[in-house]
Design a protein around this motif. Structure first.
Motif, PDB file in Angstrom:
ATOM      1  N   MET A  36       0.830  -1.202   0.000  1.00  0.00           N
ATOM      2  CA  MET A  36       0.000   0.000   0.000  1.00  0.00           C
ATOM      3  C   MET A  36       0.869   1.257   0.000  1.00  0.00           C
ATOM      4  N   LYS A  37       1.977   1.219   0.740  1.00  0.00           N
ATOM      5  CA  LYS A  37       2.889   2.371   0.765  1.00  0.00           C
ATOM      6  C   LYS A  37       3.486   2.584  -0.620  1.00  0.00           C
ATOM      7  N   GLU A  38       3.896   1.498  -1.247  1.00  0.00           N
ATOM      8  CA  GLU A  38       4.481   1.607  -2.580  1.00  0.00           C
ATOM      9  C   GLU A  38       3.469   2.152  -3.585  1.00  0.00           C
ATOM     10  N   LEU A  39       2.232   1.705  -3.496  1.00  0.00           N
ATOM     11  CA  LEU A  39       1.194   2.228  -4.386  1.00  0.00           C
ATOM     12  C   LEU A  39       0.978   3.720  -4.164  1.00  0.00           C
ATOM     13  N   LYS A  48       2.634  14.137  -9.470  1.00  0.00           N
ATOM     14  CA  LYS A  48       3.698  15.099  -9.798  1.00  0.00           C
ATOM     15  C   LYS A  48       3.792  15.303 -11.304  1.00  0.00           C
ATOM     16  N   ALA A  49       3.765  14.200 -12.040  1.00  0.00           N
ATOM     17  CA  ALA A  49       3.894  14.271 -13.497  1.00  0.00           C
ATOM     18  C   ALA A  49       2.746  15.052 -14.123  1.00  0.00           C
ATOM     19  N   THR A  54       1.106  16.310  -4.315  1.00  0.00           N
ATOM     20  CA  THR A  54       1.287  14.956  -3.817  1.00  0.00           C
ATOM     21  C   THR A  54       0.565  14.790  -2.485  1.00  0.00           C
ATOM     22  N   VAL A  55       0.219  13.566  -2.167  1.00  0.00           N
ATOM     23  CA  VAL A  55      -0.543  13.282  -0.956  1.00  0.00           C
ATOM     24  C   VAL A  55       0.236  12.398   0.001  1.00  0.00           C
TER      25      VAL A  55
END
Length: 57
Positions: A36-39, A48-49, A54-55
């Protein structure tokens, strides 16, 4: 993740609890937390892109 926590609590409450199951539920919850952290980090890169705020950082 709450499912694994509930399963851990139910198993831990048993008088004949199985340590192997408890460990398995704990590892599964940790793996899910990591995924979940990686997602969240990947979602931030997409934000960003696209110029959005960002959250997860």
């Amino acid at each position: 993740m709450k499912q694994y926590q509930k399963m851990w609590q139910e198993e831990n409450a048993k008088p004949d609890k199985c340590q192997q199951k408890l460990d398995e539920y704990h590892r599964a919850a940790e793996a899910l937390r990591k995924d979940m952290k990686e997602l969240g980090e990947l979602a931030d890169e997409v934000r960003k892109a696209s110029g959005r705020k960002t959250v997860n950082s």
